[in-house]
Structure formats: structure tokens, C-alpha cells
Write a protein that holds these residues in place. Structure first.
Motif, mmCIF file in Angstrom:
data_model
loop_
_atom_site.group_PDB
_atom_site.id
_atom_site.type_symbol
_atom_site.label_atom_id
_atom_site.label_comp_id
_atom_site.label_asym_id
_atom_site.label_seq_id
_atom_site.Cartn_x
_atom_site.Cartn_y
_atom_site.Cartn_z
ATOM 1 N N HIS A 16 31.862 3.558 14.552
ATOM 2 C CA HIS A 16 32.193 3.862 13.270
ATOM 3 C C HIS A 16 32.244 5.204 12.946
ATOM 4 C CE1 HIS A 16 31.685 3.419 8.813
ATOM 5 N NE2 HIS A 16 32.099 2.258 8.840
ATOM 6 N N PHE A 18 31.515 6.797 10.130
ATOM 7 C CA PHE A 18 30.282 7.321 9.588
ATOM 8 C C PHE A 18 29.049 7.609 10.234
ATOM 9 C CE2 PHE A 18 27.613 8.106 5.863
ATOM 10 C CZ PHE A 18 28.460 9.090 5.132
ATOM 11 N N THR A 19 29.117 7.325 11.814
ATOM 12 C CA THR A 19 27.963 7.444 12.625
ATOM 13 C C THR A 19 28.060 9.286 12.531
ATOM 14 O OG1 THR A 19 28.964 5.820 13.896
ATOM 15 C CG2 THR A 19 27.280 7.271 14.936
ATOM 16 N N ARG A 20 26.651 9.506 12.613
ATOM 17 C CA ARG A 20 26.155 10.860 12.414
ATOM 18 C C ARG A 20 26.634 11.202 13.890
ATOM 19 N NH1 ARG A 20 20.233 11.015 11.343
ATOM 20 N NH2 ARG A 20 20.208 10.013 13.273
ATOM 21 N N GLY A 39 15.784 14.537 10.324
ATOM 22 C CA GLY A 39 16.841 13.724 9.941
ATOM 23 C C GLY A 39 16.990 14.260 7.946
ATOM 24 N N HIS B 106 19.004 0.624 12.527
ATOM 25 C CA HIS B 106 18.891 0.557 11.117
ATOM 26 C C HIS B 106 18.721 -0.870 10.611
ATOM 27 C CE1 HIS B 106 23.000 0.826 12.534
ATOM 28 N NE2 HIS B 106 23.152 -0.402 11.927
ATOM 29 N N TYR B 109 15.071 -1.488 9.689
ATOM 30 C CA TYR B 109 14.402 -0.970 8.469
ATOM 31 C C TYR B 109 15.024 -1.977 7.272
ATOM 32 C CZ TYR B 109 13.166 3.064 11.127
ATOM 33 O OH TYR B 109 12.461 3.870 11.729
ATOM 34 N N ARG C 2 17.692 5.704 8.628
ATOM 35 C CA ARG C 2 17.644 4.596 8.069
ATOM 36 C C ARG C 2 19.219 4.076 7.401
ATOM 37 N NH1 ARG C 2 11.688 3.470 6.020
ATOM 38 N NH2 ARG C 2 10.726 4.615 7.816
ATOM 39 N N GLY C 3 20.018 4.936 7.623
ATOM 40 C CA GLY C 3 21.604 4.879 7.357
ATOM 41 C C GLY C 3 22.186 3.808 8.393
ATOM 42 N N ALA C 4 22.713 2.991 7.748
ATOM 43 C CA ALA C 4 23.563 1.866 8.583
ATOM 44 C C ALA C 4 25.031 2.247 8.358
ATOM 45 C CB ALA C 4 23.164 0.574 8.142
ATOM 46 N N PRO C 5 25.548 2.939 9.564
ATOM 47 C CA PRO C 5 27.206 3.231 9.547
ATOM 48 C C PRO C 5 28.098 1.895 9.204
ATOM 49 C CG PRO C 5 26.142 4.095 11.642
ATOM 50 C CD PRO C 5 25.137 3.100 10.751
ATOM 51 N N GLU C 6 27.927 1.132 9.888
ATOM 52 C CA GLU C 6 28.739 -0.020 9.656
ATOM 53 C C GLU C 6 28.745 -0.879 8.418
ATOM 54 O OE1 GLU C 6 26.422 -0.226 11.971
ATOM 55 O OE2 GLU C 6 25.105 -1.812 11.136
ATOM 56 N N MET C 8 29.035 0.941 5.548
ATOM 57 C CA MET C 8 29.808 2.054 4.896
ATOM 58 C C MET C 8 31.109 1.906 4.998
ATOM 59 S SD MET C 8 27.035 3.545 4.174
ATOM 60 C CE MET C 8 27.762 5.221 3.068
ATOM 61 N N ARG C 9 31.959 2.430 3.916
ATOM 62 C CA ARG C 9 33.632 2.277 3.953
ATOM 63 C C ARG C 9 33.809 3.706 3.703
ATOM 64 N NH1 ARG C 9 37.539 -0.720 -0.090
ATOM 65 N NH2 ARG C 9 39.327 -0.071 0.899
ATOM 66 N N VAL C 10 34.733 4.478 4.850
ATOM 67 C CA VAL C 10 35.067 5.534 4.436
ATOM 68 C C VAL C 10 36.717 5.941 4.157
ATOM 69 C CG1 VAL C 10 35.183 7.926 5.655
ATOM 70 C CG2 VAL C 10 33.407 6.345 6.359
ATOM 71 N N TRP C 42 21.347 9.500 2.590
ATOM 72 C CA TRP C 42 22.072 8.579 3.428
ATOM 73 C C TRP C 42 21.030 8.188 4.722
ATOM 74 C CZ3 TRP C 42 24.220 7.705 8.514
ATOM 75 C CH2 TRP C 42 24.572 6.403 8.673
ATOM 76 N N ASN C 43 20.391 9.230 5.380
ATOM 77 C CA ASN C 43 19.477 9.108 6.349
ATOM 78 C C ASN C 43 18.359 8.344 6.044
ATOM 79 O OD1 ASN C 43 21.181 10.423 8.090
ATOM 80 N ND2 ASN C 43 20.276 12.476 8.360
ATOM 81 N N ARG C 49 26.008 0.760 2.225
ATOM 82 C CA ARG C 49 26.716 -0.158 1.455
ATOM 83 C C ARG C 49 27.620 0.537 0.738
ATOM 84 N NH1 ARG C 49 23.460 -4.178 3.475
ATOM 85 N NH2 ARG C 49 21.744 -3.360 2.506
#
Lengths: 176, 745, 285
Positions: A16, A18-20, A39, B106, B109, C2-6, C8-10, C42-43, C49
Motif C-alpha cells: 500500500h 501509505f505504508t511508512r 513513532g 494494526h 489495535y 497503530r496506523g493501518a495503511p490499507e 487509507m485512500r491516497v 496517524w501512527n 480510514r
């Protein structure tokens, strides 16, 4: 799909966008030398270089480094060989527990490479975004100063002032 | 005295510098789940119900509660009062209640957000004073975890007869260890039922002990391995047992490996801190400034469970007098329980708290007697032959005066004191300047008979490949254990350092050498390494007549010596010297085998506009007996004094309703490279006859010294005696405002 | 983390025009510049979402341009670029200085001026300089372009007056009519580096040939819900000589425009006392 150059090699990250960056490096590419300490962009353990500049990779979504040049701790030295900065840190005692070390090394590496000065106060300012809880910083500052002096001797321009000016110097000139 | 960089380079250093060292979160983890912890949101209450949102796909997760614990629900340590997971009642906020694991980090959490705990709130006790009053009982019978009394001579009589009696009260807050690597642990069950945990920890055998109890497994079935550990400072002494228990519980239920790595906020808000303390002194002196009586009251906040608090209190009480000789001493120390997250081990272990009070109190005494605090210290400092509060006679290796004189000279204490008095008279200067000194002692090794009970073991093995392996459970957490033991073994054996390898701390491979705490690694375990190396050397010499000088020769001899075995192994066990005697009941006798000594001069300025304190220079001298590696000692001292500067000036754990309000490195500030002054370290060597090559402990000593010197220097600069840490600009302003008689701006 | 990339919409616009278009279609999106604030939240899992409008490809917005009237700093200019830009340092030194004390170097390499403004922290270090330089904020939305006085952009802590689907494009700094007689930038942090501010001050002072105050501009951050100019003190001093009495009065009047609070970083009393001392020291010279 994100394309970026990591340590001189073009790599493609298929996860993805938005992955860091820190997760892409560690989990995507197996480059676990970059550490995560907080973080929140505060400790500097995750520092890598993007286009030669130190950034905190926990605050960078990978889409923002598309097409950019990323350098991590794995780019320095080799399996059997230490880079001069790593060697100086080892000899001066600049690494203790080692968790802040990769980020510290990358910040210092950028400093040495872009002509940073050997003045301790300037080095301290350059390293101020990398927290270390073990060393009290003195041995790290000593090691970086030593490498800068070696660099200047090699270039034979020890007398020329360094290009990167110290922000401390500028700040002490402030009005009160 | 010398200041030279020498000694072994860290054998593990190159891997750390190249980013190749594997910390827990770097370990390969195929097929594993990520675990996380649901924690209480109230400081005290009964758990009425735990509800899982029915809409959430729980089949993707593994969850565990107290009911899933196969053995005893406790984190076994000194006492067994702390549950692994709260069952029925919570006694502090952030207490673990439910565990969840999921394949995606994630998602775990997210899952936590779909679990709801209903509480019946109970009235909490949140301050140590309230706890002591015991109006609300939160721990039977009287909210007291431990009391300690030390008595010497006739304090009341001496106080009545003293020329001067000086009283003072001092306070120190929580302090966070703030290792840069957060707590983390992996756990899995192997096919033969062995529980294998690997992670960030200081004391593998503590973790094993806790897991044996919680999982009702025999010792042999619990294997604990240390991963490369990113700092500990005491914070990874007891808490890893909790994290390991949680990971293991989830792994057991999931039938898959589980990893729990805390994020920064969870680590700061939930794990142990340095104990806050209130210390009161009533000191009787002669007109000349000779101590005649010390009456000291120590109160510490243990938090909700005992953890290591009884021993922290003990060390605090035993250091409460400072390194001074006084004929009449009374120490009353009390550790109370409150409904706050438990406090625990942190470098110094009770001593920084009581030494802050003891040392800063000299500023008050100096004011009362109108004499210089340095001269007063010189008059009362311990020397060889002095008798401590517990009746221990200090026979050897007493460097108290040496370290004090060294820093006073190098730090130009007296000249600067005069110089700054002049500087401060001019209102044109943007700052006030001040200088402060402090000196302290730190007992090396476990308190009292601790080492006798531990009976630590160490082994050395000569392998068929001619390699010498040092087997101890002492862990490398940054302080240089690997380098120190490598050097010690090589030197004693008379072989090159490259022939020596330190085995990793793995309970499956190494004997129990006791925990990596209490500045004991070098002196106690190092002593065993030295003895084992001597015995191995003798074995080799018996057989060969001389020490092999080439690797090929060594391999030949090793094969001969090993015979059919894979290695020739020698083991050493600690035997307590019979002349070191301690009575735990009366607190009389030899509290520690020996003491390290340290002194510091702090040179600082206080901004006249903002009251910000900037330390200009810090000079420290330590007497560590003999420095096995001056470079490592210097590194330990510099790191320790920097943590102490944070304690003195920056680190302000802000608690409300029993919860830390600033659990981020953005708000809980530790020193950066710019906050840290140039550090000048001197090593004074007063060898200790029983230490390896004369060495005493070093790890904790530097944490003890700087805070009172900082406070003394602020006093010198501003005329304000700030008796509570941290000395924030806000507190300096407040002190100025409430005391208009003081120096006007 | 604790951010969940999938979740997210970019959205990644390639040009300012596309950015405006996309934002118009997705006004719920969260604009992302250097990420030094957004990514922290975000982290912590606070922004899952969400749709993110990633502005980083808009190179046009990271430039610093000189016009006849002043400098136009693109919203995506990093603090590092502002810090090192010779034109900024010559004409707007207080802003360059502020840029050099925001976080540490690695933060300055990522954080942007526009991001800083949009984040609207009461303690933004660049805000007092922008307030005294009387910056003008250029914004753009599907409804067109707009210019706002810098101080009018803020409505409260973390709240701006930006309209739905409105982006900050640039910040215009008008050249000062003449060199100030005195200037000050001072950040009081909680430690020497990488610290959030307890209070942050910027000031410009012009005296006429007779030592009278032609103009004073003084701004404080972290002293109120948003950055504040000391309008009352400024107005009082206009045309006055700086005597002990007038300075004292101005220092007293500081309290009319700010109302600092106690929080995790400092106390209201400290903030007030220190900013008064800073103002007094500045006026006394």
C-alpha cells in the motif's frame, strides 16, 4: 506500486502506498538496520537519508519517496569492513546499546558528507534530533569531530571554513 | 588517576554500527501473530464485565484473559501479589486485563477498541501521604509494602546535645528509564512442549522463574533467550517477565509464535519507573560542623504492587546518610502502596532519591552554620576505618576523599565560586552563574546477604576448536559486559581476545549468574569469570606446561584436553566471604561488600529572563576500584550523569488520576546532545582486594551524584534552594515570586 | 504503530489544478504535506480510514519566489529551505531563525510552512514572525483563489478559517518599508533542541530620529488559543518615547492581548512572566 532507489538499487514496493518508509525498509525489504524508537518523529532512531538529507522514516509514507534516493545504515561499510565513521564510533565508544546507532550514524554521515564542521557545538546541534540514552553523547561527538578532521585533512582544505554553517552560531547572534 | 582511552573494543560493536545486530523486533518471525494488551482505565475498581463487540470478526483473533493462565496468575518476583492479568479487580490504571493477537499488527489495535470493560469504581489512593494515612486501605493491612529501620547510637540524646540542629525536606519524582528500544518479547511453544521466549531483557532467569510459575512448567521446559537489547537501565529487570508471560499466553492459545512489542506510549504509560520519594532530615552538628546525629525519614511510593520495591527501599535507606561518618543515626524508611502503576528498578535503585536529600541538605547546613559546604563535607567524609550507620567498618578501597578532591581541583570549584559571586553582582549579565559539588557512595553488588542467596554460577569452556567460551547469564544491555568479560578472560588466561567468545544469555546454554543489576556484573560475576579463567589456565598448563601461543597450537591442545567431549568445561560458584556478615533482621553489619565513590562539580548558569538552566560543564570523578576498561567506565559514567541531568532539570513525569499524562518523548523530555554539556570524567583507582583485578561496580554510581550538585549550583547562582526535582524554570520563577527577599532581577 | 495503511485512500495530484479538483471532489480528504504532524497522529491510530490528499508531488508549491513587493514562499517550502534561503535570511531573518528551531534537522527537512499553518498549533514557531511581517496567505479552492491576512487564518487551537476544499498555496511576505531599528526572535522551549515551545516571540521596532516609537510589532505564540499580536501595547507605544514608565506600561498591557494557560509544557504564570520580561528587555534595548 512504488518505485524508489534504496542504497543505490532501484526497488519496487508492491504494498500500500501509505505504508511508512520505515516499514517498507524493515518488513518489505528486510533492511532491519533502521530502527523505530517512538513513532512520533522524536527519537531519530529511524533516521535515513532521502536525496542525501536526514529524515525520520516513521513519518514518511512511501508514496512520498517515489523516485527518490533513499540511503540506510546498510549502505555504509561492508560485511567485513567499517566505514570511517563507524570505525571512529567503535573506537571512541560512541555505540553502547546500539539501538540509536544506525539513525545517529546516518545523521552524522550526512553531516560529514555535506561539509559539516568539526566544532563540537555544531556537531551537537546537527545530532540534536537523535536521542541516545546510553552515552551522554560525548563519545559520539568526539568520533564525528575526528572523522570531519580526517576528511578535511584528506581534502587538504583544513583551513577553509566548512560550508554548512552552524545554526547555533547564528542563533547566539540573536537579539535579546 | 588517568584519562586515557584504552581497553577492549566492543566485540559486538561492529554489528551494531552496521545495523546487523538483531533486536527483538528484527528477529525473523514467520507465521507469527502480533499481540497487544487491553489495560484498565480506572485506578481502582472491580471488573463487572468484559464485553466483546459481537460485530467484530473475533475468529480472526486470539484473545486471552486471566482464566486462560494454566498456572498461578502472578508475575513471580519477591512477592506474588502482581497478577499477570487482572482478575476481578484492578489496582492501578493501565493494568493488563485482556490480551489479543492477530496476524496483522494494526488489526490487533483495532480489536482492542472493540473490547469493553465495565468497572465498579472504588476509591483510589493516589499519593504516598494518603497511602500512609491509610484512611482508604488498598493493601492489607496498612498500605505499607515494607518498613526498614536503621539505628546506631543515641539519636535523641545527641540531637538534644547538638550545637545546631538543621531540618529539611526533599522530594523527587517518578523517572522513566527511556531506553530507546521499547519492551518487546516473542514466545512460542516447541514440539516437545518447551516454551521458548526471546526478547529484550536484563535477567533471563527472572523471566524463567516467572514463566515457570504462571505456566506450571518445569524449569527445563522454559527457555529464555536474550535478543540484542536496546538499553535497560533497570527498566528491563522485572517488566520483561510480564511481557513474556503475555506473549507466551497468547502463543499457547494460538498454537503459533506471538510477538508483543510495545509502542512508546504504552511503554511509558504502563511500565515501571523510578520511585518518587519524600525524604526528611534532622541533623545535629557541633559548631565546627562535625556531625553528631542524623535522623532521617524516607517515604517512597511503590505503586500498586510490590515488584522490587522492598529492595529499592533497602538500598535507599542504606544510602540515606550519604558517605559520612556519624556516631548517631536513625533511618526510618517506608514503602507505601498506591493505586498507580508499579514502580521498579532504575539505575541507582533507591539511592539517587535519598542521596539527593543527603547531599543537598549540606547546603542548608552550610547556611545554618555559615560555613562552606565543601569544608563541611571534608570534615565528615568516610575514610578507611570509618564505621557506617549499620556498624560496617570500611576496611579498604575508600576513595571518597580522592574523588572529591579530584573534582574540586579539576572543576576549579573554589576559584569559580569566587568568580561567579562577582559575575552575579552585575545586573548587565544575562545570567546568574553558580557552581555546586556533591559526593556519594554506592554499595556494589546485592544488599546484605543477597549474593550469598544468589550463589551465582559461571562456566568457561574450551572447545575442540580452541575457542574459549564464557558462559554467564549476565546480559549485554549497552554497558559493555561482552567487552569487559572478553578482556577479563583473555587477560587471566593469557590468550588473545579474539580467542574468547561470550555465549549469548540463553537459559538453555548458560548457568544462572544472577541478574544483570546492582552494579554487580563486573565485580561479582566478573570475579567468577576471573576465577574460572584461572582454573582453566591451570588445567591447560598442567597438560601443556605453557600457554599455547598460536591458534593452531591451541586447537591441538584443545583436542587433547577435550578428549571425547565437545568441550572442556570449568564452573565456578560464588562463595560468600565469611567475614562479610549481615543481619537482615536488625539491619546491622556489612550492608555491601564494598562501595564505589563518586563526586561531581556542576558549573551552570540560569538565564535572568527565562530562568532556563544551562549546564556549562560537568566534572566527575569515580572510584571504581580498578577500571577493567577505562573507555567502558567513561562511557558508563557519561551516560549515567546525563540521565541524572535529565532527572535534575528536565524529566517531569506528570501524573493525574494515577496515570502519566505525558507518555511521549515529545512531552517527557530526555536530554539531547545540545542539552548535555562537555563531560569530563576522571577515574580514580583504589583497588578492592576481592574484585577481579581490583574492580568494584560502576553502573549505577554516576546516576547518584549530579542532581544534588545541580541543585546546589542553582542555589549558588540564584540564592534559591529548590528542594524538589526537576528544577524547571517554572519552579525557579515560582520560588522567586514567593520569596521576594531574594536577589532582585 | 497503530496506523493501518490499507484503510487509507491516497490521492496523488500531479499539478495544483488537479489538487484543487481532487480536493473539490473529496472535501473530506486530509491534505498531507511534509507529514511531520499528520503522520504522528496517524501512527497513533487516530487517522485510520481517511482519504489523504498527498501534496508532495507539487514541486511548484515548494519554491520561494521574489516579486517586486516581497517574497512568495510556496506552501510546500520546507523549514530547511526557508532556513537556508539567502533572500529570506536577508529580508525576513526572524522567519529564517524560526525555521531553524522547529524540531531538529530531520524535521526541518520534511516539515513545510503551509503544513505548519494548516496544522494551526497555538505554539507554531514560525507564526510570530509571520504575524509581525504581516504575511498574506494565498489559498485556492474550486471556488477560486483567495488572499487572507495571516492572523485571520486561525480560529482557534488546531482550527483554521480555511473553507471546505481550500488549500494553502503560498505565503506572501511583503518587504518591510525600511529596516527595523531592533528585532527579536526568541523561542523558549522545554529543552535546548527538538522541543515544543512554552512561548515564542517575534518583534520589530522602528524608532524615529528623535527616539520615538514609529511602529512596534510584537507577536507571541503559545500564549493564547492562536498566535497574537500585542495590539494594545503596540497602539499605546506608537509615538511615545521608550522611557521606564512607558515600557512598564507596555509590559503591563501585554496581558490585554494574551491569556496563557497551564498545560503539560508550562504554566500560565511562567509564560506571562517570561514574555513580559522578553518584551521589556526588547523595548529597553
Amino acid at each position: 506500486m512504488t518505485r524508489l532507489t534504496v542504497n543505490g538499487r532501484v526497488r519496487v514496493f508492491r504494498g500500500h502506498p501509505f505504508t511508512r518508509l520505515v516499514d517498507v525498509l524493515r518488513e518489505g525489504f528486510g533492511l532491519t538496520g533502521t530502527k523505530e524508537g517512538c513513532g512520533e518523529g522524536e527519537c531519530g532512531a529511524c533516521t535515513v537519508l532521502v536525496d542525501g538529507q536526514p529524515v525520520m522514516s516513521c513519518l514518511v509514507p512511501v508514496c512520498q519517496v517515489e523516485g527518490r534516493r533513499v540511503e540506510t545504515i546498510e549502505s555504509l561499510g561492508g560485511l567485513e569492513r567499517l566505514d570511517p565513521l563507524q570505525k571512529a564510533l567503535l573506537e571512541e565508544g560512541g555505540a553502547q546499546c546500539g539501538i540509536c546507532t544506525p539513525g545517529m550514524v546516518m545523521t552524522a554521515h550526512a553531516w560529514v558528507r555535506r561539509g559539516g564542521s568539526s566544532r563540537p557545538a555544531a556537531i551537537r546541534e546537527a545530532l540534536a534530533g537523535n536521542l541516545c540514552r546510553c552515552t551522554g553523547y560525548q563519545h559520539i561527538v568526539d568520533a564525528v569531530a575526528r572523522v570531519v578532521r580526517e576528511r578535511d585533512r584528506r581534502r587538504g582544505d583544513a583551513k577553509r571554513p566548512s560550508r554548512a554553517t552552524s545554526r547555533t552560531a547564528r542563533r547566539t547572534g540573536r537579539h535579546r | 588517576m588517568k584519562k586515557k582511552r584504552s581497553g577492549v573494543l566492543r566485540p559486538e560493536g561492529p554489528d551494531k554500527l552496521r545495523g546487523l545486530a538483531r533486536y527483538v523486533d528484527d528477529l525473523p518471525f514467520p507465521g507469527g501473530l502480533h499481540g497487544a494488551t487491553l489495560r484498565s482505565t480506572v485506578p481502582r475498581g472491580r471488573i463487572r464485565a468484559i464485553r466483546f463487540d459481537p460485530d467484530f470478526p473475533w475468529d480472526e483473533c486470539v484473545t486471552a484473559t486471566a482464566a486462560d493462565i494454566p498456572g498461578q496468575n502472578c508475575v513471580a518476583l519477591i512477592e506474588e501479589d502482581q497478577p499477570l492479568l487482572a482478575d476481578g479487580e484492578v489496582r492501578h490504571a493501565m493494568e493488563p486485563i485482556v490480551l489479543v493477537a492477530h496476524a496483522e499488527r494494526h488489526r490487533v489495535y483495532e480489536a482492542l477498541g472493540h473490547i469493553h470493560v465495565e468497572y465498579e469504581p472504588l476509591e483510589p489512593v493516589l499519593s504516598m501521604e494518603d497511602a500512609l494515612e491509610a484512611k482508604v486501605p488498598v493493601r492489607a493491612p496498612d498500605n505499607v509494602i515494607k518498613r526498614i529501620s536503621i539505628d546506631k547510637g543515641d539519636v535523641d540524646g545527641a540531637l538534644a546535645g547538638a550545637d545546631v540542629v538543621v531540618e529539611g525536606e526533599y522530594r523527587v519524582p517518578h523517572q522513566e528509564q527511556a531506553y530507546i528500544e521499547n519492551q518487546g518479547m516473542t514466545a512460542r511453544f516447541e514440539e516437545d512442549g518447551t516454551l521458548l521466549v526471546e526478547g529484550s531483557l536484563q535477567c533471563p532467569y527472572y523471566v524463567q522463574k516467572a514463566l515457570v510459575r504462571a505456566f506450571a512448567l518445569p524449569k527445563e521446559k522454559v527457555r529464555v533467550v536474550q535478543a540484542t537489547t536496546g538499553g535497560g537501565f533497570g527498566g528491563k529487570e522485572e517488566y520483561p517477565s510480564m511481557v513474556a508471560g503475555h506473549a507466551a499466553l497468547l502463543a499457547r492459545k494460538a498454537g503459533r509464535p506471538v510477538k508483543i512489542v510495545y509502542d512508546r506510549t504504552e511503554d511509558m504509560v504502563a511500565t515501571t519507573k523510578r520511585h518518587p520519594a519524600r525524604v526528611r532530615h534532622r541533623t545535629g552538628l557541633t559548631r565546627e560542623g562535625k556531625l553528631v546525629a542524623q535522623d532521617i525519614d524516607v517515604l517512597m511510593d511503590g505503586g500498586a504492587y510490590a515488584t522490587l520495591s522492598p529492595v529499592v527501599l533497602s538500598r535507599g535507606a542504606l544510602h540515606a546518610t550519604g558517605p559520612y561518618e556519624c556516631p548517631n543515626v536513625r533511618v526510618r524508611a517506608c514503602m507505601v502502596a498506591t493505586n498507580t502503576p508499579p514502580n521498579g528498578a532504575f539505575r541507582g535503585f533507591g539511592a539517587p532519591q535519598t542521596l539527593f536529600a543527603a547531599e543537598l541538605h549540606w547546603e542548608r547546613i552550610a547556611g545554618a552554620l555559615k560555613k562552606d559546604a565543601l569544608r563541611l563535607r571534608r570534615l565528615n567524609l568516610v575514610r578507611e576505618g570509618s564505621e557506617t550507620a549499620t556498624g560496617q567498618v570500611l576496611h579498604e578501597s575508600v576513595g571518597a576523599r580522592d574523588v572529591l578532591e579530584a573534582v574540586v581541583r579539576r572543576g576549579r570549584y573554589s576559584e569559580k565560586k569566587r568568580e561567579y559571586a562577582r559575575w552575579n553582582r552585575s545586573r548587565r549579565h544575562p545570567s546568574w552563574r553558580g557552581i555546586g559539588v556533591s559526593v556519594c557512595h554506592h554499595g556494589a553488588g546485592f544488599t546484605g546477604s543477597g549474593e550469598a542467596f544468589l550463589a551465582s554460577r559461571v562456566a568457561l569452556a574450551l572447545t575442540r576448536k580452541g575457542e574459549i567460551r564464557v558462559l554467564t547469564s549476565s546480559t549485554e544491555i549497552g554497558q559493555g559486559t561482552i567487552a569487559a568479560f572478553t578482556g577479563l578472560a583473555a587477560r587471566t588466561l593469557g590468550v588473545p581476545e579474539e580467542w574468547v567468545t561470550i555465549e549469548r544469555a540463553d537459559t538453555g546454554l548458560v548457568p544462572d549468574s544472577g541478574p544483570t543489576v546492582a552494579s554487580r556484573t563486573c565485580m561479582i560475576v566478573g570475579g567468577l569469570v576471573e576465577r574460572a579463567a584461572q582454573r582453566l589456565r591451570e588445567r591447560i598448563l598442567e597438560s601443556t606446561g605453557r600457554m599455547p601461543s598460536t591458534r593452531a597450537e591451541m586447537v591441538r591442545e584443545a583436542r587433547r584436553l577435550c578428549g571425547r567431549e565437545p568441550a572442556l568445561r570449568v564452573e565456578e560458584q560464588y562463595t560468600h566471604p565469611p567475614e562479610i556478615r549481615w543481619d537482615e533482621e536488625t539491619y546491622r553489619g556489612d550492608a555491601y561488600p564494598v562501595y564505589g565513590y563518586g563526586a561531581t562539580v556542576v558549573d551552570l548558569e540560569v538565564d535572568r529572563t527565562t530562568f532556563e538552566v544551562r549546564v556549562r560543564r560537568l566534572t566527575t570523578a569515580v572510584d571504581v576500584g580498578r577500571a577493567l576498561s577505562p573507555r567502558l567506565v567513561e562511557g558508563q559514567v557519561m551516560g549515567g550523569v546525563t540521565q541524572a541531568l535529565g532527572y535534575a532539570l528536565l524529566e517531569n513525569a506528570d501524573y493525574h488520576d494515577g496515570v502519566m499524562q505525558n507518555p511521549q518523548l515529545t512531552n517527557y523530555l530526555i536530554p539531547t546532545a545540545l542539552d548535555t554539556p562537555p563531560l569530563d570524567v576522571m577515574i580514580v583507582q583504589r583497588p578492592y582486594s576481592r574484585g577481579p583485578l581490583g574492580a568494584k561496580g560502576v553502573g549505577e554510581l554516576p546516576m547518584d551524584i549530579p542532581a544534588p550538585a545541580v541543585a546546589a549550583a542553582v542555589h549558588d547562582a540564584t540564592g534559591l534552594l529548590l528542594t524538589e526535582l526537576p528544577i524547571l524554570p517554572e519552579r525557579i520563577l515560582e520560588a522567586f515570586s514567593s520569596d521576594p527577599a531574594h536577589r532582585q532581577r | 504503530m497503530r496506523g493501518a495503511p490499507e484503510t487509507m485512500r491516497v490521492l496523488r495530484p500531479r499539478s495544483p489544478a488537479e489538487a484543487v479538483r481532487l480536493y473539490g471532489r473529496h472535501p473530506e480528504a486530509l491534505p498531507l504535506a511534509g507529514g511531520t504532524d499528520v503522520m504522528v497522529s496517524w501512527n497513533a491510530g487516530l487517522l485510520n480510514r481517511r482519504t489523504v490528499l498527498d501534496l508532495s508531488p507539487l514541486r511548484e508549491w515548494s519554491r520561494i519566489r521574489r516579486t517586486r513587493a516581497g517574497l512568495v514562499v510556496g506552501a510546500l517550502a520546507t523549514h530547511a529551505r526557508i532556513r537556508d534561503d539567502a533572500r529570506v535570511r536577508a529580508a525576513f531573518p526572524l522567519l529564517a531563525e524560526a525555521a531553524s528551531v522547529i524540531g531538529a534537522a530531520a524535521i526541518q527537512n520534511r516539515g513545510t510552512l503551509g503544513g505548519n499553518i494548516a496544522n494551526a498549533s497555538p505554539a507554531g514557531d514560525s507564526f510570530p514572525p509571520l504575524a509581525v511581517y504581516e504575511a498574506v496567505v494565498h489559498t485556492i479552492s474550486p471556488d477560486g483563489e483567495r488572499r487572507s491576512r495571516f492572523l485571520n487564518v486561525f480560529e482557534g487551537p488546531k482550527a483554521t478559517a480555511l473553507r471546505p476544499a481550500e488549500l494553502i498555496a503560498a505565503v506572501e511576505l511583503p518587504f518591510l518599508p525600511k529596516r527595523p531599528t531592533r528585532q527579536i526572535f526568541r523561542k523558549i522551549g522545554t529543552r535546548a533542541a527538538q522541543a515544543l515551545s512554552k512561548t515564542v516571540a517575534a518583534g520589530l521596532l522602528w524608532l524615529d530620529g528623535k527616539g520615538r516609537v514609529e511602529e512596534l510589532r510584537f507577536a507571541l505564540g503559545a500564549m493564547a488559543p492562536t498566535v497574537r499580536r500585542l495590539r494594545t501595547a503596540e497602539a499605546f507605544l506608537a509615538g511615545q518615547r521608550l522611557t521606564p514608565a512607558t515600557v512598564d506600561r507596555a509590559v503591563e498591557l501585554l496581558g490585554e492581548d494574551v491569556a496563557p494557560i497551564d498545560d503539560v509544557r508550562s504554566t500560565g504564570a511562567y509564560r506571562l512572566a517570561v514574555s513580559r520580561a522578553l518584551l521589556g528587555g526588547f523595548l529597553r534595548g
